[in-house]
Design a protein around this motif. Sequence first.
Motif, mmCIF file in Angstrom:
data_model
loop_
_atom_site.group_PDB
_atom_site.id
_atom_site.type_symbol
_atom_site.label_atom_id
_atom_site.label_comp_id
_atom_site.label_asym_id
_atom_site.label_seq_id
_atom_site.Cartn_x
_atom_site.Cartn_y
_atom_site.Cartn_z
ATOM 1 N N LEU A 226 0.847 -1.196 0.000
ATOM 2 C CA LEU A 226 0.000 0.000 0.000
ATOM 3 C C LEU A 226 0.880 1.242 0.000
ATOM 4 N N LEU A 227 1.918 1.212 0.852
ATOM 5 C CA LEU A 227 2.806 2.357 0.981
ATOM 6 C C LEU A 227 3.687 2.500 -0.242
ATOM 7 N N LYS B 194 -0.997 3.528 -2.741
ATOM 8 C CA LYS B 194 -2.290 3.034 -3.196
ATOM 9 C C LYS B 194 -3.325 3.231 -2.102
ATOM 10 N N MET B 195 -4.570 3.010 -2.484
ATOM 11 C CA MET B 195 -5.634 3.355 -1.579
ATOM 12 C C MET B 195 -6.744 2.319 -1.616
ATOM 13 N N TYR C 243 -0.784 15.218 -0.386
ATOM 14 C CA TYR C 243 -1.389 14.388 -1.436
ATOM 15 C C TYR C 243 -2.846 14.062 -1.139
ATOM 16 N N TYR C 244 -3.135 13.753 0.136
ATOM 17 C CA TYR C 244 -4.499 13.353 0.477
ATOM 18 C C TYR C 244 -5.356 14.527 0.925
ATOM 19 N N GLY D 98 -5.240 4.919 2.831
ATOM 20 C CA GLY D 98 -4.229 5.076 1.805
ATOM 21 C C GLY D 98 -2.864 4.869 2.402
ATOM 22 N N GLY D 99 -1.907 4.572 1.548
ATOM 23 C CA GLY D 99 -0.536 4.456 2.010
ATOM 24 C C GLY D 99 0.282 5.583 1.418
ATOM 25 N N SER D 100 1.455 5.800 1.986
ATOM 26 C CA SER D 100 2.389 6.760 1.407
ATOM 27 C C SER D 100 3.760 6.348 1.893
#
Lengths: 360, 368
Positions: free
Chosen positions: A291-292, A296-297, B185-186, B307-309
């Motif tokens: 995901l990181l 992605k979401m 971003y979010y 979400g990821g980051s």
Amino acid sequence: MAKSHETEHPVKAFGLAATDSSGHLSPFQFSRRATGDEDVQFKVLYCGICHSDLHYLKNEWGISQYPLVPGHEIVGVVTEVGKKVEKVKVGDKVGVGCMVGSCRSCESCKDDLENYCPKIIPTYSAPYSDGTITYGGYSDIMVADEHFIVRIPENMPLDSAAPLLCAGITTYSPMRYFGLDKPGMHIGVVGLGGLGHVAVKFAKAFGAKVTVISTSPNKKEEALSNLGADSFLISKNDDEMQGAMGTMDGIVDTVSAYHPLMPLIGLLKAHGKLIMLGAPDKPLDLPIFPLLAGRKMISGSGIGGMKETQEMIDFAAKHNIKADIELISADYVNTALERLAKADVKYRFVIDVANTLKQA
Amino acid sequence: MAEFKQKAFGLAATDTSGVLSPFHFSRSTYHYVNVKINRDRENGDDDVTIKILYCGVCHSDLHSVKNDWGLTQYPIVPGHEISGVVTKIGNNVEKFKVGDRVGVGVLVNSCRTCDVCQQDLESYCPKMIFTYNSTDKDGTTTYGGYSDTVIVDQHFVLRFPENVPSDAGAPLLCAGITVYSPMKYYGMTEAGKHLGVAGLGGLGHVAVKLGKAFGLKVTVISTSPRKKEEAINKLGADAFVVSTDAADLTAATGTMDFIIDTIAAVHSLAPLLSLLKMNGKLVTVGLPDKPLDLPIFPLVSGRKMIGGSDFGGIKETQEMLDFCGKHGIAADIELIRADEINAAMERLAKSDVRYRFVIDIGNSISNL
């Protein structure tokens, strides 16, 4: 003394109800409220059978109120309108989906997102504002507040329009909201049932390339030839899934059974979105690294507000999008539900209410 | 091990005990493909040689020295929150001059040509090269900032603004960008909205400061009630929720527009999701070593999002540093000597630090 179902309201109605969690449907005499100033009453012509009907009939979510008349993909023709009704007139074709009431004043309601109102009133098996329980569309007559009625455009066949009122909006809404509606995008659809097949049609109408992801190889040919999907992946085939890694802008997941998320996250491009529409009853494993690493979401979505439900119907009419249905008579409904439990339908049963739901 | 002209000295772990000890090595000068290795050159045409003054101790360093993620190549010299001064520049370098205060973060290279690299999103490049424990384009292993010198391609060097101190600014190069990037971003930057920060450590405390600078209401979500006073009085958080306290959770249910989840350990997502409003966003930046349990129902019924980051691209990292300079934001640090690193790692494992250790490399590396 409590009034009986037949007498609690002034208008006689007839339908099919389950009286316990066996979910077996049988003839049921009940009543509908008189048409209020803002109400629309209509003769039901068709009603789609949604998998949620099955969940409710068997009380799988623990919230069912018996006797239970299901049905929230309801289409018919207006027979009476209240004094203040402006949206429709007698003789118009209309539909009702999954809700018949909301608070109309919270933030969600004001944003035309009645489906996220904490006080939403589902079309069946829920307490209505007058203290009675709502009854759904497996019945001959329906009455609903004008706000929760959609107009069905003239040129739309009514039987294949019925499933759009739940399956249609449930797939259309997230594709719009999450921006998965741009031409040229690559969209994956997981699960090819009532929701899945409609999702494929909408995605194609948006100009997307569509890949169906399924556990059933026997659905491949239909997916490609009949529904217009561009490709088909068998989710248990590791090679096929590997080959498609990092190729999709978005995935719409219609499967409610427990299934692994990691392969689906892998199919997404960086910044891709996985939208869950089916709600498994146990948590799924969420792997964090993938995901990181791709930013992605994952999100979900449930039906849609009234404004966008009308927009969806109008869009479907314009693009000639219809559900693929198996039209059945009212006395077949218990068999249909058994077949639905085994996913044995292409792709939605619709009850021919007007022609076959008759009192003995 | 390859030998290059620029010698270096630092701290390395040699096995999964993660214990760091003195380590002599040399710095490779070539960072591009197709260039022959010339072991006599001290500094490549596009390179900047940096005398390291400070290096932050990131929790990822701890994971890496112990090989928690199974990716470690020993000997490993960690450290990706590097600040120092320029001592040499290559012929093509125009952005920097000798004496400039600069930093290096999580990346020292990427492919430079793919879609994401072209969009200044080097942290999503499939061929990115980490500041430590990666194989660089010339085949050498990258060594990080727990050392006296580093040589980096100018593209991956960050300029320290005037009022970002070299010591307290070092952690911004990983902790800072890792929370800044997803907040942008979010869309977590709309003044007046309500941000939850889960976990009050290196990342969390910077997220609180950035959140306040963006004009958000900030609530810290933590399992440690003892962090409450500091969170509110020192860091400027508006409220504090103890996530293991049912009453606290209930009172805060459905109140947050966004949550930044910085928790590095495996933890339950359900309570955090319950704190979000409808359409709320939870962004996870911590790296637990096992999958988390994701309940789907709240996502469907509330259209909530996870979400990821990872960290961020170079352009955005510079933007973040400039933002911090403008708003007077730096990390809250505990400065340590190089010979105290192993004790610091043990304390970090118990989250016993407010809120980032920074090694005073300039003053202590040569005393090892």
